[in-house]
Design an enzyme around this catalytic site. Structure first.
Site, PDB file in Angstrom:
ATOM      1  N   HIS A 191       0.816  -1.214   0.000  1.00  0.00           N
ATOM      2  CA  HIS A 191       0.000   0.000   0.000  1.00  0.00           C
ATOM      3  C   HIS A 191       0.851   1.266   0.000  1.00  0.00           C
ATOM      4  CE1 HIS A 191      -3.534   2.285   0.107  1.00  0.00           C
ATOM      5  NE2 HIS A 191      -4.168   1.757   1.124  1.00  0.00           N
ATOM      6  N   ASP A 224      -9.552 -10.657 -17.493  1.00  0.00           N
ATOM      7  CA  ASP A 224      -9.721 -11.886 -18.282  1.00  0.00           C
ATOM      8  C   ASP A 224      -8.367 -12.324 -18.820  1.00  0.00           C
ATOM      9  OD1 ASP A 224     -10.329 -13.903 -20.036  1.00  0.00           O
ATOM     10  OD2 ASP A 224     -11.674 -12.717 -21.299  1.00  0.00           O
TER      11      ASP A 224
END
Length: 425
Positions: free
Chosen positions: A157, A368
């Site tokens: 982060h 995908d």
């Protein structure tokens, strides 16, 4: 059920071409500096009944992931480096890429507790501190007995927010299925929000390991969300967004079930993290990389009812505007004071808090890899309490709330009958 995960291989994937010398030093922005030192992770599940590629040719699929990752890293070069003090050494050491075998069917664990999903990640950030030291990102590809796949991506982060993680994964997936290689992330965060001396603070300082933290998913389907929006919107004249309504409802049930008492001596701070990319002038593209998020802070008072809380949420989020951004970009002193002051009073137990983060309307389900879009995307567990992530269901009608609480608090909250009346099994 307990799942067994065996690591088959682990290697470093390096950029396909070396990073030029003039790009070897990636500076943190001010927002990177104040981000908490933890890993944000998403777990992408692919059900492959209709895809024989993986079950018959695992090595071909894995190799395509590796080669496409190597190519994409030439553009996302900081991810192949190592995190230092307030910068990344873009030395091309590479990204950890693990392959693992899961000894069960995907259908057997899809509804399991998220705590078991930690085994599907390359590291456990609560235990493997030495192993992950300095890694900007790590990836694990999990193969199930049925041929299905789960891909875990965890990013530090201090270098990026969840939006950056989602965009990176989507771009990597496009490359893996042979899509366009026109990937041009924009590393503008340090220029827009120059690094500052924040007095050594890394944000609100909360010890994550004082008690056991539990992560649990709560599903709110479309009709229930509409009912909550009506509940909070009909009386006060302001029709709340899904995020506003769910935030108010979840907080109200957390406060009621655990008997939270707000007083002048112990106020509560509810923080909504806001994506700043579209609030900038001019707006930033989605490929803008880094921590480009602001904090909309709502301070609750003793007599705040649910309607007033919704109004306060909206007011706080609306204040993340041009003037707010001007302060963040040009003058950090007030924000630095806020970070340090809030960190100190949280440490002393004088301020209650809860953080809300929404990925609703983000392209989470667009990753995908040539296997179709994921059947489900899950949050990884964080070692911090009182954090609530909201994410769309695949259909887009419902919202999943992934909630981190202390174990004894979750036991009360998770059995609250008014909460359960709106939650689907």
């Amino acid at each position: 059920m307990k799942i067994s995960v065996e690591t088959i291989s682990r290697e470093m994937i390096k950029p396909s071409t070396p990073t030029p010398n003039h790009l070897r030093h990636y500076h943190f922005s001010y927002l990177d500096q104040t981000a908490p030192p933890l890993y944000v992770s998403l777990l992408y599940f692919y059900h492959l009944d209709d895809h024989k590629l993986v079950s018959n040719n695992n090595h071909l699929f894995i190799n395509s992931l590796k080669s496409s990752l190597s190519n994409v890293l030439t553009k996302y070069y900081p991810l192949a480096g190592r995190v230092k003090n307030n910068y990344v050494d873009c030395n091309d050491e590479g990204v950890v890429f693990s392959e693992a075998k899961v000894s069960c069917l995907l259908s057997e664990i899809i509804n399991e507790l998220p705590s078991e999903f930690n085994k599907l990640h390359p590291f456990d950030q609560e235990k493997d501190v030495v192993s992950i030291n300095g890694l900007p990102i790590a990836i694990q590809v999990n193969m199930f007995n049925c041929g299905s796949v789960a891909i875990a991506v965890m990013i530090f982060h201090k270098i990026a927010d969840a939006a950056s993680l989602i965009t990176f994964t989507k771009n990597w997936a496009a490359a893996a299925r042979g899509g366009s290689e026109n990937v041009f992330p924009e590393f503008v965060a340090a220029r827009l929000f120059p690094p500052q001396d924040a007095g050594g603070s890394s944000g609100v300082s909360v010890d994550p390991r004082t008690k056991k933290i539990v992560l649990k998913k709560f599903l709110f389907e479309g009709p229930k969300i509409t009912a909550l929006r009506d509940k909070y919107g009909l009386d006060n004249g302001i029709y709340p967004t899904r995020v506003e309504a769910l935030s108010a409802f979840i907080w109200s049930r957390l406060a009621a079930s655990t008997r939270i008492k707000i007083s002048p001596e112990r106020p509560y701070m509810l923080v909504h993290l806001v994506n700043l990319r579209k609030r900038m002038e001019p707006p930033l593209p989605d490929d803008s990389f880094g921590n480009i998020i602001g904090a909309a802070v709502t301070v609750l008072e003793e007599n705040d009812d649910d309607d007033r809380m919704v109004n306060k949420f909206r007011d706080a989020i609306c204040k993340v505007d041009k003037d707010y951004l001007k302060v963040m970009k040009l003058e950090h002193s007030e924000l630095t004071d806020l970070v340090i002051t809030n960190g100190e009073i949280v440490d002393r137990g004088e301020l209650g808090y809860c953080f809300f983060s929404s990925l609703c309307k983000f392209p989470v389900y667009e990753a995908d890899f040539g296997l179709g879009k994921p059947m489900w995307v899950a949050w990884g567990r964080l070692p911090y309490k009182n954090i609530i992530h909201l994410i769309d269901t695949k259909s887009g009608d419902g919202v999943e709330a992934w909630i981190h609480l202390e174990e004894e608090v979750m036991a009360k909250f998770g059995n609250d009958q008014e909460l359960l009346a709106y939650v689907s099994p």
